[in-house]
Design a protein around this motif. Structure first.
Motif, mmCIF file in Angstrom:
data_model
loop_
_atom_site.group_PDB
_atom_site.id
_atom_site.type_symbol
_atom_site.label_atom_id
_atom_site.label_comp_id
_atom_site.label_asym_id
_atom_site.label_seq_id
_atom_site.Cartn_x
_atom_site.Cartn_y
_atom_site.Cartn_z
ATOM 1 N N UNK A 55 -54.274 -19.195 80.262
ATOM 2 C CA UNK A 55 -53.068 -19.999 80.058
ATOM 3 C C UNK A 55 -52.831 -20.932 81.233
ATOM 4 N N UNK A 56 -52.945 -20.375 82.448
ATOM 5 C CA UNK A 56 -52.717 -21.189 83.645
ATOM 6 C C UNK A 56 -53.705 -22.357 83.740
ATOM 7 N N UNK A 57 -54.951 -22.083 83.378
ATOM 8 C CA UNK A 57 -55.980 -23.130 83.444
ATOM 9 C C UNK A 57 -55.637 -24.305 82.543
ATOM 10 N N UNK A 58 -55.071 -24.015 81.372
ATOM 11 C CA UNK A 58 -54.693 -25.089 80.451
ATOM 12 C C UNK A 58 -53.626 -25.982 81.077
ATOM 13 N N UNK A 59 -52.651 -25.355 81.775
ATOM 14 C CA UNK A 59 -51.604 -26.125 82.460
ATOM 15 C C UNK A 59 -52.216 -26.957 83.582
ATOM 16 N N UNK A 60 -53.086 -26.340 84.362
ATOM 17 C CA UNK A 60 -53.734 -27.027 85.486
ATOM 18 C C UNK A 60 -54.562 -28.204 84.999
ATOM 19 N N UNK A 61 -55.286 -28.022 83.914
ATOM 20 C CA UNK A 61 -56.121 -29.105 83.371
ATOM 21 C C UNK A 61 -55.283 -30.324 82.999
ATOM 22 N N UNK A 62 -54.098 -30.073 82.414
ATOM 23 C CA UNK A 62 -53.219 -31.186 82.033
ATOM 24 C C UNK A 62 -52.711 -31.939 83.258
ATOM 25 N N UNK A 63 -52.446 -31.207 84.331
ATOM 26 C CA UNK A 63 -51.978 -31.834 85.563
ATOM 27 C C UNK A 63 -53.103 -32.605 86.253
ATOM 28 N N UNK A 64 -54.275 -32.003 86.289
ATOM 29 C CA UNK A 64 -55.418 -32.648 86.941
ATOM 30 C C UNK A 64 -55.818 -33.928 86.221
ATOM 31 N N UNK A 65 -55.673 -33.913 84.908
ATOM 32 C CA UNK A 65 -56.033 -35.081 84.101
ATOM 33 C C UNK A 65 -55.188 -36.294 84.467
#
Length: 528
Positions: A55-65
């Motif tokens: 779940x956390x990775x999905x949030x991080x990916x959106x921020x990194x994008x």
């Protein structure tokens, strides 16, 4: 501003016919405050399960994008390197071995073990050299998992940066309380219980007691113990506020829940940001070899069985494995089974074993008939997103409650391992595959889940920028966090009203008795 200009430059490269004057017009028309450089984010999930990191990775990916630079501290190695993401892996902090499942015994004993060891585990992780070196870095904001990583609040406190809390579950029980959300055990059930609205008197009693005990355990046992351990190790400054106080300073919380799918609907706060399903994505084509195998199933389609990433399937008792093998071998559908070894001696011809599978690509395949799952939160959300009916065989933690809720909502069935027999499993598979009402319900829920007012990636980025821009957004802090419980629920008011009413009743009763005595006295005098 640099990031905004760079995106415009990329647009020009892509649209080669764009004239120079068009670029000038774009630069003049777009206000300066629309250009936002990526912020530096420190994301802490020191104690977590693999599903939490999903779940956390999905949030991080959106921020990194969107250009944010993220440093994440977690116990699990990344599967691959990602742009704008730097990972610090904490070895020997994996709680998987402590999280007992139904194959190993009492699941509650595992939870107790984790709670007991968490204060020292958190402080040990905080004291790591690579973590303490982060104090030499400059960050704009911190993000902290609410799951037993609270000693890291001291790190954010020393950095003097705002904090966003992030929860791998919904805002229920003590989690909602930490976000300043009043609890309503009269109709919002605790995650430890498998009761659903409308609740009986007994249900409401148990719910209220469970909420009270779990919230008290967090605020008066776990956090104080973690605070004490942190100070003993010299990691929390002596003049630092308590972890309980610091935790209440984090006004905004991201939760893994879909607000407009909560059943029944419940109150919320402006500071609670619902990002449930952020990890879900459209299915891609299956790998060539797997596609050929699925296509070979013909019109009968196939079944997918997975127990998630925490439990090793091969640890299940042999009696359960034999039931599964016998049932799968009797089906006309093919069965794709996520298993942790390469072979199985008595494997039926229609069953295929794989150690890793692209779960969402499989769930989104129209030839899939049913997903037999452990019932984790992420798998449950993915099943709804892809309109896939499920059969739940929960093994630990919240999975029992998740699957009981699925059955209550009418888009799947739950089975208990101790009740697993050939007839029960085979009949359940047949029912779920052929029940049109059940399949219609999961499609309805998928439509609800996909009908979002805003892209979840945009929502996450908006709130991170908002908290940074408004220095922690403390104006969103709920008064619930600082009020005593009896004031929150007006207990003192209602007791006062009840007392006044009782006093009035006593006065009226006393006047009545006085009048009665007076009348009695006159009656006696008249007849004497």
């Amino acid at each position: 501003m640099c990031w905004g200009l760079f995106k415009i430059y990329l647009l020009i490269i892509h649209q080669r016919k764009m004239k120079w004057w068009a670029l000038v017009a774009v630069l003049l028309l777009i206000p300066d405050d629309q250009y936002v450089d990526g912020s530096r984010i420190l994301f802490i999930s020191a104690i977590a399960s693999k599903s939490h990191k999903g779940f956390f990775t999905a949030v991080i990916d959106k921020l990194a994008k969107e250009g944010h630079q993220i440093t994440i501290v977690s116990p699990y190695k990344p599967t691959k390197e990602k742009e704008n993401v730097h990972e610090i892996v904490l070895s020997n902090v994996d709680i998987t071995s402590l999280a007992q499942n139904v194959f190993e015994g009492d699941t509650m004993s595992g939870a107790k073990a984790i709670m007991t060891i968490a204060p020292k585990m958190c402080s040990d992780a905080l004291g790591r050299k690579e973590v303490q070196e982060l104090l030499n870095e400059k960050y704009d904001i911190g993000m902290l998992s609410i799951f037993l990583s609270d000693c890291f609040l001291s790190l954010f406190h020393r950095m003097e940066i705002p904090v966003i809390q992030i929860s791998p579950t919904g805002p229920i029980g003590p989690i909602g309380a930490l976000a300043g959300l009043p609890t309503f055990p009269s109709f919002v059930t605790n995650a430890f219980l498998q009761s659903f609205h409308p609740l009986t008197f007994t249900d409401r009693m148990l719910n209220a007691l469970t909420d009270t005990v779990s919230t008290a355990a967090v605020e008066h046992v776990i956090l104080p113990n973690m605070d004490t351990e942190c100070r003993l190790q010299g990691l929390c400054p002596a003049n630092m506020p308590s972890l309980n106080e610091l935790k209440k300073n984090a006004t905004v919380m991201f939760v893994n829940s879909v607000r407009y799918m909560e059943s029944p609907p419940r109150p919320s706060m402006a500071s609670i940001v619902y990002v449930g399903g952020i990890h879900c994505h459209e299915a891609k084509a299956l790998p060539e070899d797997l596609e050929k195998w699925v296509a070979g199933a013909g019109e009968d389609g196939f079944i997918f069985f997975s127990l998630g990433s925490v439990v090793k399937p091969s640890t299940m008792p042999e009696e359960y494995r034999k039931v599964l093998v016998k049932v799968f071998g009797s089906l006309k559908q093919r069965v794709l089974w996520k298993w942790d070894t390469d072979t199985m001696e008595d494997l039926p011809r229609n069953v295929r074993l794989e150690k890793w599978l692209p779960q969402q690509d499989i769930l989104g395949d129209p030839r899939l008939k049913v997903f037999i799952t452990h019932g984790g939160a992420l798998s449950t959300q993915e099943s709804i997103y892809h309109s896939t009916p499920v059969i739940g065989l929960p093994v630990l933690a919240d999975q029992m409650t998740n699957m009981a809720e699925v059955q209550n909502q009418g888009w799947g069935r739950m089975l208990k391992w101790r009740e697993l027999t050939f007839e029960v499993l085979r009949d359940t598979i047949h029912t779920v595959i052929t029940d049109e009402k059940l399949r219609a319900e999961v499609k309805r829920r998928s439509s609800l889940m996909r009908d979002t007012p805003q892209d979840l990636g945009q929502l996450v980025n908006y709130w991170v920028d908002y908290v940074i821009k408004h220095n922690g957004a403390h104006h969103l802090k709920s008064p619930f966090l600082t009020m005593p419980w009896y004031e929150i629920y007006n207990v003192d008011v209602w007791l006062t009203i009840a007392g006044v009413l009782l006093l009035l009743l006593l006065l009226v009763l006393k006047l009545f008795l006085m009048c009665l005595r007076c009348l009695t006295s006159r009656f006696k005098e008249k007849h004497d």
